[in-house]
Design a protein around this motif. Structure first.
Motif, mmCIF file in Angstrom:
data_model
loop_
_atom_site.group_PDB
_atom_site.id
_atom_site.type_symbol
_atom_site.label_atom_id
_atom_site.label_comp_id
_atom_site.label_asym_id
_atom_site.label_seq_id
_atom_site.Cartn_x
_atom_site.Cartn_y
_atom_site.Cartn_z
ATOM 1 N N MET A 40 0.957 -0.910 0.175
ATOM 2 C CA MET A 40 0.071 0.139 -0.162
ATOM 3 C C MET A 40 0.958 1.176 -0.248
ATOM 4 O O MET A 40 0.518 2.243 0.550
ATOM 5 N N ASP A 108 1.168 -4.177 13.036
ATOM 6 C CA ASP A 108 0.423 -3.466 12.468
ATOM 7 C C ASP A 108 -0.711 -2.931 13.177
ATOM 8 O O ASP A 108 -1.084 -4.062 14.108
ATOM 9 N N SER A 151 4.070 4.916 6.912
ATOM 10 C CA SER A 151 3.117 4.716 7.990
ATOM 11 C C SER A 151 2.866 5.881 9.109
ATOM 12 O O SER A 151 2.005 5.979 9.480
HETATM 13 C C1 LIG Z 1 0.154 3.402 3.802
HETATM 14 S S1 LIG Z 1 0.085 1.718 4.586
HETATM 15 C C2 LIG Z 1 1.671 1.262 4.295
HETATM 16 C C3 LIG Z 1 1.964 -0.274 4.412
HETATM 17 C C4 LIG Z 1 3.076 -0.936 4.380
HETATM 18 N N1 LIG Z 1 4.238 -0.259 4.909
HETATM 19 C C5 LIG Z 1 3.342 -0.958 2.711
HETATM 20 O O1 LIG Z 1 4.150 -0.075 2.400
HETATM 21 O O2 LIG Z 1 2.627 -1.449 2.034
HETATM 22 C C6 LIG Z 1 0.043 2.531 6.312
HETATM 23 C C7 LIG Z 1 0.076 1.203 7.255
HETATM 24 O O3 LIG Z 1 0.363 1.816 8.816
HETATM 25 C C8 LIG Z 1 -0.665 1.087 9.522
HETATM 26 N N2 LIG Z 1 -0.695 1.964 10.901
HETATM 27 C C9 LIG Z 1 -1.415 3.092 10.786
HETATM 28 N N3 LIG Z 1 -1.378 3.558 12.159
HETATM 29 C C10 LIG Z 1 -0.649 2.602 12.800
HETATM 30 C C11 LIG Z 1 -0.269 2.645 14.194
HETATM 31 N N4 LIG Z 1 -0.587 3.660 15.199
HETATM 32 N N5 LIG Z 1 0.657 1.661 14.604
HETATM 33 C C12 LIG Z 1 1.017 0.677 13.702
HETATM 34 N N6 LIG Z 1 0.479 0.646 12.459
HETATM 35 C C13 LIG Z 1 -0.183 1.621 12.184
HETATM 36 C C14 LIG Z 1 -1.736 0.997 8.916
HETATM 37 O O4 LIG Z 1 -2.638 0.145 9.296
HETATM 38 C C15 LIG Z 1 -1.150 0.632 7.388
HETATM 39 O O5 LIG Z 1 -1.295 -0.845 7.339
#
Ligand SMILES: C[S@@+](CC[C@H](N)C(=O)[O-])C[C@H]1O[C@@H](n2cnc3c(N)ncnc32)[C@H](O)[C@@H]1O
Length: 269
Positions: A40, A108, A151
């Motif tokens: 993502m 996550d 993230s």
């Molecule tokens: C844009 S996506 C990127 C996912 C992955 N790193 C990639 O590049 O495909 C952002 C991710 O951060 C996670 N996320 C958001 N807030 C978070 C938090 N407070 N703690 C851990 N993960 C979190 C979301 O659930 C999501 O899966």
């Protein structure tokens, strides 16, 4: 205009921002339950990067290249590595299969995303678990490296996140991350790193690489959104979220309103 209002509200109420993103990614994991969608992020394109990938990874080349660009700044061989915000697991899977790590753990905040990862991947040294960036479920001094890809913009407090990263890293450990910020918040992000004891080894503005990769990924991302069978404003929001060519987010990178940085830091030995 709508985006600016949303950013303003999130600035005022950081816990609302955190709640929103958790809900958003959980809805997304439920709606887009195709395990073949493994990333993502906005991807990375550079003529200097000639990665050799297995055939099954070619479709994710640009997203993998973003991971590779960030993590290849150190040699991960034999290291215990944590990814915070591992999403649909494609990045942690890439690292565990290609980079000879001793152990790879993805956390996550979205339980649905973590369930999806645990069903999708069956790799010896790779596990996924639910965890909050601001309260990581690990003992202090556990990891050699922490990775964080696109993230941190979702978190209520970057400072709380960095305190946690520092706590779980072993002395001398590495923190490798990349993310987008409005250009006026870049200094704040760098100041957070400095004041929390991270020594910045390398900092790069990779906005042009993100713009180019997003253009290449636009057709595939539009197809994936079409398969979700959504229309109207929600479709537009998803296209913007995916930064497809012509979307508002893509335009905000082009006109300099948004910047995308990759940063490699170390904590003291
Ligand atoms: C844009 S996506 C990127 C996912 C992955 N790193 C990639 O590049 O495909 C952002 C991710 O951060 C996670 N996320 C958001 N807030 C978070 C938090 N407070 N703690 C851990 N993960 C979190 C979301 O659930 C999501 O899966």
């Amino acid at each position: 205009m709508l985006y600016k209002i949303v950013y303003f509200i999130f600035q005022l109420f950081p816990s609302l921002k955190k709640w929103f993103w958790k809900k958003w990614y959980t809805v997304l994991a439920n709606k887009a339950d195709d395990p073949d969608l493994r990333f993502m992020n906005y991807g990375y394109l550079s003529e200097k990067l000639a990665l050799t990938l297995n055939d099954e990874d070619e479709k994710d080349r640009y997203s993998i290249q973003l991971y590779h660009h960030v993590v290849s700044q150190i040699d991960l061989t034999g290291l215990k590595v944590l990814e915070v915000g591992s999403g649909r697991g494609g990045g942690s899977s890439y690292i565990s299969r290609y980079l000879n790590v001793k152990e790879m753990i993805g956390v996550d905040i979205s339980p649905t995303a973590v369930d999806l990862c645990n069903k999708t991947y069956n790799i010896n040294n790779l596990t996924f678990q639910v965890g909050d960036s601001e309260k990581l479920p690990f003992d202090s001094n556990t990891f050699d490296a922490v990775i964080n890809i696109e993230s941190s913009h979702c978190y209520a407090s970057m400072d709380n996140f960095l305190l946690e990263v520092k706590r779980v890293l072993k002395p001398g450990g590495s923190f490798l991350f990349c993310d987008l910020r409005r250009k006026e918040y870049l200094d704040e992000m760098l100041e957070s790193l400095n004041s929390n004891g991270f020594n910045i080894i390398e900092k790069q503005d990779i906005t042009p690489n993100i713009i180019e990769a997003s253009i290449k990924m636009t057709d595939d991302r539009k197809k994936a959104i079409k398969n979700l069978q959504v229309e109207g404003w929600f479709k537009k929001i998803l296209e913007s979220f995916a930064a497809t060519d012509g979307s508002k987010v893509h335009q905000s990178f082009k006109d300099g309103y948004m910047k995308y940085y990759s940063i490699y830091c170390q904590v003291d030995k």
